[in-house]
Enzyme design. Structure first.
Site, short mmCIF file in Angstrom:
data_model
loop_
_atom_site.label_atom_id
_atom_site.label_comp_id
_atom_site.label_asym_id
_atom_site.label_seq_id
_atom_site.Cartn_x
_atom_site.Cartn_y
_atom_site.Cartn_z
N LEU A 65 0.73 -1.13 -0.06
CA LEU A 65 -0.07 0.13 -0.03
C LEU A 65 0.99 1.33 0.08
O LEU A 65 0.65 2.21 -0.99
CB LEU A 65 -0.72 -0.05 1.22
CG LEU A 65 -1.61 1.16 1.56
CD1 LEU A 65 -2.67 1.41 0.21
CD2 LEU A 65 -2.69 1.22 2.86
N TYR A 92 -12.37 6.64 5.24
CA TYR A 92 -11.71 5.80 4.15
C TYR A 92 -11.90 6.26 2.67
O TYR A 92 -10.94 6.50 1.72
CB TYR A 92 -11.85 4.35 4.34
CG TYR A 92 -10.80 3.80 5.01
CD1 TYR A 92 -9.54 3.37 4.56
CD2 TYR A 92 -11.35 3.55 6.81
CE1 TYR A 92 -8.74 2.86 5.73
CE2 TYR A 92 -10.47 2.95 7.37
CZ TYR A 92 -9.13 2.67 7.05
OH TYR A 92 -8.19 2.27 8.01
N HIS A 134 -13.76 -2.40 6.58
CA HIS A 134 -13.59 -1.26 7.75
C HIS A 134 -15.19 -1.25 8.38
O HIS A 134 -15.24 -0.29 9.03
CB HIS A 134 -13.03 -0.06 7.01
CG HIS A 134 -11.77 -0.37 6.92
ND1 HIS A 134 -10.86 -0.41 7.60
CD2 HIS A 134 -10.81 -0.24 5.75
CE1 HIS A 134 -9.60 -0.58 7.20
NE2 HIS A 134 -9.67 -0.56 5.93
N ARG A 144 -7.55 3.08 17.27
CA ARG A 144 -6.13 3.28 16.60
C ARG A 144 -6.01 4.77 16.79
O ARG A 144 -6.55 5.45 17.00
CB ARG A 144 -6.51 2.81 15.30
CG ARG A 144 -5.37 3.03 14.29
CD ARG A 144 -5.77 2.62 12.90
NE ARG A 144 -4.41 2.93 12.19
CZ ARG A 144 -4.19 2.73 10.86
NH1 ARG A 144 -5.12 2.44 10.18
NH2 ARG A 144 -3.05 2.86 10.00
#
Lengths: 751, 751
Positions: free
Chosen positions: A148, A275, A428, A453
């Site tokens: 990524l 996202y 997600h 996170r």
């Protein structure tokens, strides 16, 4: 369905067109990817006359000059995202892209030389570079621990290469392409199909990276690989990724498939706004490149112009401060001030319809892209064309064909209600069917927890997802929605959740005084149907709009139902008796319950439980219709959290045991204010005297809201029929109500 | 001592002067109290030319016009401070004062008529008004539940009366004075000596109220009563008030005594900044009136000009956002944006030395008084005279003679350390000797809890002090200081605490690279001596200044010592092992310990315990030198708090058992940043490798700080001798240190 067919038709046409185009290098001019030769000329001509463009350029120049002064470092890769080598290579890719732009605009060779020198260092290293030594990723990169990040790098560096293309000799270009770019593109694609050959935000970056270097190198094979995926490679359709999702169930791949699948026709991105923001950049920057180099593709018109639509959708998925709603895995605080949104706003303005509302956001961002689109935006602002970007109530469908539920946002005055009835949201997604969150002036008052996170904070698990994301944040109990028997929706299983979505019952914002959204969920708990309706009502007896929340549950079995409200702020008052905990115990054993402490427990001996709290200088009241057997619990997050990874936030939870069919009804008010400077508390009390369910059968549910002025409002919901033209008639007590459509609302009447 | 004598000499002269002045009405002109005839003429001449004055006037006009449109309401008193009648009478007093000002400036009779009508309604009601029906106060008012609020009312209404004095006929004035003002002044003074005849902020309001109406009525008897207290009334010197403090131990009373006692020569107000802000208004507004009507008193020169000095002190007791440090009973968020500070800043500028720094604060306040002082400020700003108000490190002595300890503030770059070694602070004092709090850019990172009260929020105990103020907020465990054997300083007893104060050991800010403050406390725990030294050090190896904290304890007995650090923000990492609680228990039984949950417990097996946290986008590390028998506890406030009156804030606490003499040494660093928009974490790690106590005897304590660059700094403290010219020599290991004065600092050296 028609939309869907047209999209496929366009794809077929594009395929045909491309397959007929001879794969020869016609000697393109450079730059042509993001900057264009004519665009740069125009920019140079305007320099010094367009304040926002000039200041953006000046800031960039200072940044890049400082980096050049520091010298070039391309360390041997070794760290995860918290560490030096990761941060350095990430910084290098950005600075190269920026230096390339400066070279084009300022025509100063030092920038080109800097990019060239750094690229040559990378070329020297990459030839013999093994896989990154960290092994955690399912697809390891070479410069970074995951493909990524390698893809991120190539997306930026392609732009830098394009900018200095003509500065390099043919031999230098050949060297770079042969030893660096081509093998780099191959590593993230043909060598890593599990990363590249999917419909996933990771793959989008991979596709864009391969496609953009392909456009600069004028390599049709790479461009095709970017648009359609790796030829002939089909992954095991039953294989799963780290998150438990299928790697590639449908066998689709490539940039076009990645546009097709995750975006709904309304532009909603199935993983949610956090996202979407992340994925946005490769979507748009590659699209801009395709538009410039392959205009015949008409990429911005693909799927009815969904790329530009998605920007509008994303901007609407932010609160009044520009912070994105933390749907699914979303880190709070991410906002449209992120650079990806500078790109999005500028591109949307330039390649779209020059919406003057976008200019006001660009002005807030105080930064523009240093390309044609940024120049157009800066000129628009300079010429006084900016208008406020007015966010409205909006319903955004989910799913490639817009038929997999959605997200609805009700807005009235300063209040925003976000109601989620979408599909799983890919890997997600959270198990949060029919949940909601609520905001006033950018302050969240009933929260969606977001992710667990601390992105890029190395000490917290390398900055990656924490265990608690799975054990807490994704679980149903972490959301303002119904939990049955202490289990999450779909048993918290991704492959089950991915098969279903909630269904819109109605969305009606035609009357500004009462805007409502209603949706059903019948799969989260097999045998149990949930139907939640939320209305934002502006009533003359209330200072601000209030929210009516009706959650009707029907089940074949007796269950325990929990309905939490994660209020943010200082608890001021409750109207029911509760026993504070003398030692604090954990609420449950799993599905997120193990993370909750019980601070207090009580029951109501009136028909309503009321909680009043203060948040960011504003008072809020939640008034819920309850039974005298309902347990009212104050919970606090933080149990079984050995590393203090979770925030210590509170909730009031209504627990209703041994129930089959039941209805939860609440009113949420915002009222008054408190200032610690003037110390004046205005309108600090709830205006609601009582919320009563006066009728509750299969067909209809009727609720009455009595206020302290002894007025009342009646709301009747058709539980089964959402036909907007259907006539209804219902007698309750000695009163007969008649109306047309899925709900009745009386407005304010005397009691 | 000399200062003290001079003050008394001035008082005697004033007394003589006043006693010789014949008590006759010389027919003063009006207005003359706050507005003056010539001042108003000047204001009218400048109207329209001074932006900040004009905008302040315009805002006021809009507010008052809106109130006039609503009509007059003077309800029969019945409520506590959360309720309607309280709020209405409070609003009335403000609006009358404002309408009076508007009448003078705008010469529009409607404003005078409004004040007159309202005053006549009050006159009609007051004549027969009994005591306020609520009985909670030790001194009940008539319009309000306590004399304090009645006094507030008269302070404002005196100004209104002065403004419309000439608008009223002689008969109307007589009626008001006879039936309203005189009996009103008598009720709060001669009828309520327990309220009036004291040195206390309540009495200051009472004195100002009586004095200001006396000045307008030109009633020398009232003026004398205001300045010197009620003639011939002496309270029982052993009686105590609701807070357990003596009502009037010294028999002092009146406005001058109220200036004399609570202010130190540096202008520190003994109750702390929150109450200074509250008391400020009557001090200054009555002083302004005295200055205008009785200039011969030279009130602004009284006690070496302490009234104006106190404003400078107060402004220095705020963080970089202007929020006051929450020393003693202080509600967080109170700031210099409060109207009392608009008064203070304008008066300080006009009657002081026209400090241009004050203009920048006035500009931030964006509001000026509508009188001579406000005009001067607005003109100063208009004429570009404003300069930044630079807050420096400062030591403010406490006590009438400046000999009862104090408060020291160390400032370096964006960091502020507040160190308290003051006297008890009257009835609003906390048991927090040698405690500290710390701020960066206006964000508190190690907190002083402040008070436990929600001022004016009716649902929280009528907006008054909550039980938890006593059981938690005042207790020692609520502060960042040492607690012995789980008991508060002075056993938490006000009459003991009031007898003592800490002693300054040294305060040295002569070197910008190392600023330090040191103080001792020998009475808080009889038999135990505490000596705390805090230094703010700017070292080239550290991104920002860091704080070194040395707390040396000597005792005759073996004790358990607790040292908590109330960090604010998200815990990121600890370097020691700890066991999270599986059920949460309460830490202790009383003295505030009953309000703490234990979230986790551990011990360190290295010589340092390190905690790293994130607050408002900035990283912080606390590194403490510990033994392997020290218990390291994570606590959280909120146990035994049935009404959720306390914030759920955390601390790391070091518990050292069975110790007589011991030394706690810590380093507090601020480093790096995190942005949720860019998601970049910069410099997120502590720079401190180790903090070591390398020498610790009666005479000297030496500490070494090693950093990750393998450099080190040595700090040696003289524990007994604070002589600034004394030479010292100390051999540690094979190294000999030589220096002059109370401490040695090596600067950065190689390890």
């Amino acid at each position: 369905m028609i939309t869907y067919k047209i999209n496929w038709a366009i794809k077929v046409v594009i395929c045909l067109f491309l397959s007929l185009t001879p794969n020869i290098n016609i000697g393109q001019e450079h730059p042509n990817l993001i900057l264009t030769k004519t665009g740069v000329e125009k920019i140079r001509a305007e320099l010094g006359n367009v304040p926002l463009f000039d200041s953006s350029l000046q800031k960039l120049k200072e940044e890049v000059d400082a980096e050049i002064a520091l010298g070039i470092d391309t360390p041997i890769p070794k760290d995860y995202s918290g560490g030096y080598t990761h941060a350095r290579h990430k910084r290098n890719m950005i600075v190269m892209q920026q230096a390339g732009v400066l070279y084009q605009i300022l025509e100063d060779d030092k920038y080109a030389q800097y990019v060239k020198d750094m690229l040559m260092q990378y070329e020297g290293m990459y030839k013999t570079l093994p896989l990154h030594p960290k092994t955690r990723s399912y697809a390891r990169g070479k410069l970074f621990w995951q493909c990524l990040n390698d893809s991120n790098w190539l997306v930026y560096v392609s732009q830098a290469y394009d900018c200095i293309f003509n500065y390099l000799s043919k031999a230098e270009r050949k060297k770079l392409e042969k030893n660096l770019f081509r093998p780099f593109a191959d590593h993230i694609s043909v060598d890593s199909p599990q990363f590249y050959q999917r419909v996933h935000n990771h793959s989008t970056w991979g596709n864009a990276a391969v496609g953009m270097i392909g456009l600069v190198m004028n390599d049709q094979e790479l461009i095709d690989r970017a648009l359609y995926g790796i030829k002939g490679v089909n992954l095991d359709k039953t294989a799963k990724d780290d998150d438990g999702g299928f790697l590639n169930k449908d066998g689709k791949a490539g940039f076009l498939a990645n546009i097709e699948e995750p975006f709904s026709p309304d532009g909603y991105y199935n993983e949610g706004p956090y996202y979407q923001r992340y994925a946005m950049y490769p979507f748009l920057i590659f699209a801009e490149g395709l538009h410039n180099v392959k205009p015949e593709l008409k990429i911005f018109e693909y799927k009815e112009g969904v790329l530009l639509k998605s920007i509008t959708a994303l901007l609407n998925l932010s609160d009044s401060d520009g912070d994105f709603f933390a749907l699914n895995d979303g880190q709070k605080g991410m906002s449209y001030y992120n650079d990806a949104l500078v790109t999005a706003v500028d591109i949307s303005y330039y390649f779209g319809n020059q919406d003057p509302g976008l200019l006001s956001i660009a002005a807030e961002q105080n930064k523009v892209l240093l390309d044609d689109s940024g120049l157009a935006v800066a000129l628009g602002i300079k010429n006084g064309k900016a208008k406020p970007f007015n966010k409205q109530s909006i319903n955004l469908s989910d799913g490639p064909d817009g038929k997999q539920g959605g997200v609805g946002i009700l807005r009235s005055e300063d209040l925003e209600l976000v109601f989620k009835y979408a599909s799983q949201g890919s890997s997600h997604g959270h198990y949060d069917k029919l949940s909601f969150s609520m905001f006033e002036k950018g302050d969240e008052l009933l929260q969606d927890y977001g992710l667990a996170r601390f992105v890029n904070i190395g000490q917290k698990g390398g900055g990656n997802y924490l265990k608690e994301n799975k054990t807490w944040a994704k679980q149903t109990i972490a959301h303002n929605t119904l939990i049955q028997n202490e289990g999450s929706h779909f048993s918290g299983k991704y492959d089950i959740g991915s098969q279903y979505h909630s269904e819109l019952f109605f969305f009606d914002i035609s009357n500004k005084k009462i805007q409502a959204i209603s949706a059903t969920e019948t799969n989260a708990y097999p045998g149990t149907d949930m139907h939640r309706t939320m209305a934002m009502i502006k009533s003359p007896n209330f200072e601000k709009p209030f929210v009516l929340d009706i959650l009707k549950v029907k089940s074949k079995t007796e269950n325990q139902y929990d309905l939490p409200f994660y209020f943010l702020g200082q608890m001021i008052e409750a109207n029911f008796d509760f026993e504070p905990a003398s030692t604090m115990n954990v609420l449950g054993n799993d599905n997120g319950y193990q993370h909750l402490w019980v601070e207090g427990k009580g029951t109501s001996n009136s028909e309503n439980a009321k909680l009043l709290w203060l948040n960011e200088g504003k008072f809020y009241s939640l008034t819920s219709s309850v039974n005298d057997t309902d347990e009212l619990m104050f919970t606090r997050i933080g149990a079984n959290d050995p590393n203090f990874n979770l925030r210590r936030d509170a909730a009031l939870m209504i627990r209703r045991k041994d129930s089959k069919n039941t209805t939860f009804v609440s009113v949420i008010e915002s009222h008054g204010s408190y200032s610690p400077v003037t110390e004046s508390a205005l309108n600090s009390k709830s205006n609601v005297l009582a919320v009563k369910v006066i009728y509750d059968q299969d067909e209809y549910t009727a609720v009455i809201i009595e206020d302290i002025n002894n007025d009342q409002e009646v709301f009747i919901l058709c539980n089964l029929d959402n036909n907007t033209t259907k006539e209804h008639k219902l007698k309750i007590g000695d009163k007969t109500y008649q109306w047309v459509g899925p709900y009745y609302y009386s407005g304010l009447t005397k009691k």
